[in-house]
Design a protein around this motif. Structure first.
Motif, short mmCIF file in Angstrom:
data_model
loop_
_atom_site.label_atom_id
_atom_site.label_comp_id
_atom_site.label_asym_id
_atom_site.label_seq_id
_atom_site.Cartn_x
_atom_site.Cartn_y
_atom_site.Cartn_z
N ARG A 1 3.94 1.50 -1.24
CA ARG A 1 4.52 1.63 -2.58
C ARG A 1 3.50 2.25 -3.56
O ARG A 1 3.83 3.16 -4.33
N SER A 2 2.29 1.76 -3.51
CA SER A 2 1.25 2.26 -4.42
C SER A 2 0.97 3.74 -4.18
O SER A 2 0.81 4.52 -5.13
N SER B 1 1.66 6.66 -6.92
CA SER B 1 0.55 7.52 -7.35
C SER B 1 0.88 9.00 -7.15
O SER B 1 0.26 9.87 -7.76
N SER C 1 0.84 -1.21 0.00
CA SER C 1 0.00 0.00 0.00
C SER C 1 0.87 1.24 0.00
O SER C 1 0.55 2.25 -0.67
#
Length: 434
Positions: A392-393, A397, A390
């Motif tokens: 990393r995402s 983003s 999460s």
């Protein structure tokens, strides 16, 4: 009434105005005072500090060390807790104080914290009050300087209506208000001439209407072809004109042109100034909760004074970031930058249920990020590990590339990473308390 001075160094370094310094001087031993100055009396010590401070002398380092080691200041706790305590003491009072709303807005839940909020809270934290007042501009002087620049620009225009503004601008510049406009007016309460302010406002609106209408007409190609062709070359369509239009739009009303308008805006939003004003109100009141409210106001003011003094002595910006997070007992964030435009961030947290958590981050090549997470709590490390995807995402983003994320024991010696390898070239940045 809040007093205003342009001597920010004096405000921060004198014990009468900085309670953190007063606390350090009070608790310093004779030997420590001697390290600050060869003189034994307080006046001479302060004179020595003032003279040497600008040169980043040894006395600054000595005082900074005393400041960070002072038992009273070390045990002040975090600002967020103090704000909560102050809110509680104000709420229990029969007549709520205006600062209550400000404090509520200042203390945001960490889940709702965003970039805009962070910037606003840092700017209005109270730490920058004196420097912001010193750098505050008289809006009348701003208008004067803007009109002088604009006059030189429009005079170069080949558009008749625009060029004719030269004489109109000169008429405004010849008014007594603009002729005598200086920043010294900010230091002295005075009554502005409402009629002249209205005259100036109408004059500014005329300039804006003339410039904007001519630009609009040319864009819509509703004028002579020659004028439409001038769009590529005439000064009317330059970035310089656009910049001055933006400035004029912030000075187009009598209220915006009042001498102390900028100062009023600073004082209205700055936490330290609001604390000073609230303290005066509470002292004069008959509140049964007066003692408790004053105690919390003084504690919060002392914490802000501490950050001001640390910033001054370390030639950096030491700040606090107020937010509400039930898991957090105490925390500190320190940001640094090296000569190669790499940015470093040390985050040290003391969590109620998980103990100490340290994070070391390095940002390089604009958006490349390395993260090292240090903890001795097995449960916390497992929880962090589960949420790495999460993290990393979320970073990706935000256009940040996580090149390395490591979770390690805090007490074990770890291999040298990019972070440790370059710390010798790091310059002092700024420190934030949470």
């Amino acid at each position: 009434m809040l007093s205003i001075t342009t001597n920010t160094k004096l405000d921060i370094i004198l014990p009468d105005t900085n309670k953190a310094l007063k606390e350090v001087i009070k608790n310093a031993t004779p030997k420590e005072l001697e390290a600050l100055s060869s003189a034994k009396d307080l006046k001479s010590v302060l004179n020595s500090l003032l003279k040497q401070s600008a040169q980043s002398s040894a006395s600054d380092k000595t005082l900074l060390q005393l400041l960070k080691q002072n038992p009273t200041l070390k045990n002040l706790g975090n600002v967020s807790s103090t704000i909560k305590d102050l809110l509680t003491s104000i709420k229990s009072d029969k007549k709520p104080l205006p600062i209550q709303k400000v404090l509520k807005g200042f203390l945001v839940d960490i889940k709702n914290l965003n970039e805009k909020d962070v910037k606003a809270k840092l700017a209005n934290s109270g730490v920058f009050l004196e420097s912001r007042l010193k750098n505050a501009q008289n809006p009348q002087l701003e208008l004067k300087n803007t009109l002088i620049k604009l006059q030189a620009l429009v005079d170069k225009s080949s558009v008749y209506e625009v060029k004719s503004l030269t004489k109109h601008i000169q008429t405004l510049l010849d008014t007594p208000i603009l002729k005598n406009a200086t920043n010294q007016a900010l230091l002295q309460p005075q009554t502005d001439n409402k009629q002249l302010l209205a005259f100036l406002s109408r004059g500014v609106l005329k300039i804006l209407q003339t410039l904007e209408s001519n630009i609009k007409e040319a864009d819509a190609k509703l004028v002579d072809p020659k004028l439409a062709g001038a769009k590529k070359t005439d000064i009317l369509f330059s970035k310089e004109i656009s910049s001055e239009i933006t400035k004029l739009n912030s000075l187009d009303a009598p209220l915006k042109l009042q001498t102390q308008q900028n100062v009023k805006e600073i004082i209205a939003n700055d936490l330290k100034s609001l604390l000073l004003q609230t303290r005066e109100e509470v002292v004069k009141s008959n509140s049964p909760n007066q003692t408790e409210i004053l105690k919390n106001i003084d504690k919060l003011a002392l914490q802000i004074d501490y950050y001001q003094l640390v910033s001054h002595l370390s030639n950096s910006s030491s700040l606090y970031l107020p937010f509400s997070w039930q898991e957090l007992k105490d925390g500190q964030i320190e940001l640094k930058k090296d000569i190669d435009d790499k940015f470093y961030c040390d985050i040290s947290l003391n969590l109620i249920n998980y103990g100490e958590l340290n994070l070391k981050l390095v940002l390089y090549d604009e958006n490349q990020l390395n993260i090292k997470i240090l903890s001795d709590n097995a449960k916390l490390k497992e929880l962090i590990k589960e949420n790495i995807p999460s993290l990393r995402s979320a970073l990706i983003s935000s256009n940040i590339t996580p090149r390395e994320i490591r979770i390690q024991d805090a007490t074990k010696k770890t291999p040298t990473s990019v972070y440790e390898a370059t710390t010798q070239s790091i310059n002092i940045g700024f420190e934030i308390k949470a």
